[in-house]
Design a protein around this motif. Structure first.
Motif, PDB file in Angstrom:
ATOM      1  N   THR A  97       0.842  -1.196   0.000  1.00 18.99           N
ATOM      2  CA  THR A  97       0.000   0.000   0.000  1.00 18.99           C
ATOM      3  C   THR A  97       0.877   1.247   0.000  1.00 18.99           C
TER       4      THR A  97
ATOM      5  N   PRO B 221       1.409   6.655   3.842  1.00 14.99           N
ATOM      6  CA  PRO B 221       0.673   7.912   4.064  1.00 14.99           C
ATOM      7  C   PRO B 221       1.637   9.081   4.202  1.00 14.99           C
TER       8      PRO B 221
ATOM      9  N   PRO C  83       4.221  13.443   8.743  1.00 16.24           N
ATOM     10  CA  PRO C  83       4.982  12.843   9.862  1.00 16.24           C
ATOM     11  C   PRO C  83       4.239  11.710  10.557  1.00 16.24           C
ATOM     12  N   ALA C  84       2.903  11.739  10.508  1.00 16.87           N
ATOM     13  CA  ALA C  84       2.149  10.684  11.190  1.00 16.87           C
ATOM     14  C   ALA C  84       2.448   9.324  10.576  1.00 16.87           C
TER      15      ALA C  84
ATOM     16  N   THR D 238       5.910   7.328  11.826  1.00 15.98           N
ATOM     17  CA  THR D 238       5.948   6.514  13.040  1.00 15.98           C
ATOM     18  C   THR D 238       5.572   5.081  12.717  1.00 15.98           C
ATOM     19  N   LEU D 239       4.521   4.919  11.895  1.00 16.11           N
ATOM     20  CA  LEU D 239       4.080   3.590  11.517  1.00 16.11           C
ATOM     21  C   LEU D 239       5.104   2.926  10.597  1.00 16.11           C
TER      22      LEU D 239
ATOM     23  N   HIS E 297       8.573   0.926  11.833  1.00 15.51           N
ATOM     24  CA  HIS E 297       8.660  -0.448  12.316  1.00 15.51           C
ATOM     25  C   HIS E 297       8.753  -1.455  11.184  1.00 15.51           C
ATOM     26  N   ARG E 298       8.601  -1.008   9.981  1.00 14.13           N
ATOM     27  CA  ARG E 298       8.497  -1.916   8.847  1.00 14.13           C
ATOM     28  C   ARG E 298       9.674  -2.883   8.783  1.00 14.13           C
TER      29      ARG E 298
ATOM     30  N   VAL F 235      11.870  -3.676  11.060  1.00 12.77           N
ATOM     31  CA  VAL F 235      12.072  -4.505  12.254  1.00 12.77           C
ATOM     32  C   VAL F 235      11.101  -5.670  12.264  1.00 12.77           C
ATOM     33  N   ALA F 236       9.844  -5.389  11.934  1.00 13.06           N
ATOM     34  CA  ALA F 236       8.817  -6.419  12.089  1.00 13.06           C
ATOM     35  C   ALA F 236       8.838  -7.428  10.954  1.00 13.06           C
ATOM     36  N   ASP F 237       9.209  -6.994   9.749  1.00 16.03           N
ATOM     37  CA  ASP F 237       9.018  -7.871   8.605  1.00 16.03           C
ATOM     38  C   ASP F 237      10.308  -8.318   7.951  1.00 16.03           C
TER      39      ASP F 237
ATOM     40  N   PRO G 153     -15.415  -0.734  13.999  1.00 14.12           N
ATOM     41  CA  PRO G 153     -15.351   0.734  13.851  1.00 14.12           C
ATOM     42  C   PRO G 153     -13.968   1.278  14.228  1.00 14.12           C
TER      43      PRO G 153
END
Lengths: 96, 79
Positions: free
Chosen positions: B2, B5, B8-9, B12-13, B16-17, B19-21, B79
């Protein structure tokens, strides 16, 4: 950890701030915060969130990270102070 | 993959890309990363507790919990 010996004991009754109650509580909070960040990333990659949801998610997580930093500094703790060494299980949090 | 985004928001997400994958990115895996992967697969926790006094069973607690990441295609829109 040296090979073959007993694991180091955690001196919870020592006066050092690293092992105080505040450190323990903040460690748990930090664990949950980092876990939620990773879970948020997975949801983001799934691709079903609106731009507004993504924005809110990202900025809220950023705020939480800032609040954790402030809490740590308030108690005089570094990020590594919160990272428990679980012996054979490895570290609790990544050692960046 | 995807689109990342903007702003700056999103950083943060995105941080981790790797590290996690990343495959075998670090030698020692942090427990929080293990928990993250376990939740992504889903885990069932079961427990049975019986509280008794003087060999007399008084209270029984039976627990079965499913804990997993939210997947809208599996459990419906949240939701």
């Amino acid at each position: 950890m040296t090979g073959g010996g007993l694991p180091e004991r955690v001196a919870v009754d020592s006066p050092s701030p690293e092992r105080g109650l505040a450190g323990l509580v903040l460690t748990i909070v930090e664990l949950l915060r980092q876990l939620m960040e990773r879970q948020a990333l997975r949801r983001l990659e799934y691709g079903d969130l609106s731009d507004d949801q993504v924005e809110r998610l990202g900025s809220t997580l950023m705020m939480l990270e800032q609040q954790m930093t402030e809490l740590r500094e308030h108690f005089g703790l570094t990020a590594e102070d919160l990272n428990l060494d679980l012996g054979p299980l490895g570290p609790l949090l990544p050692r960046d | 993959m995807t689109a990342r985004p903007a702003g700056p928001a999103g950083n943060t997400l995105a941080a981790h890309r790797s590290v996690a994958d990343g495959p075998g990115a670090t030698e020692t895996v942090a427990l929080v990363d293990l928990l993250d992967r376990v939740l992504a697969r889903g885990v069932v926790v079961t427990g049975e507790v019986t509280l008794s006094v003087a060999d007399v069973d008084l209270v029984h607690i039976s627990l079965r919990a499913l804990i997993s990441s939210v997947r809208p295609d599996l459990f419906g829109e949240q939701p």
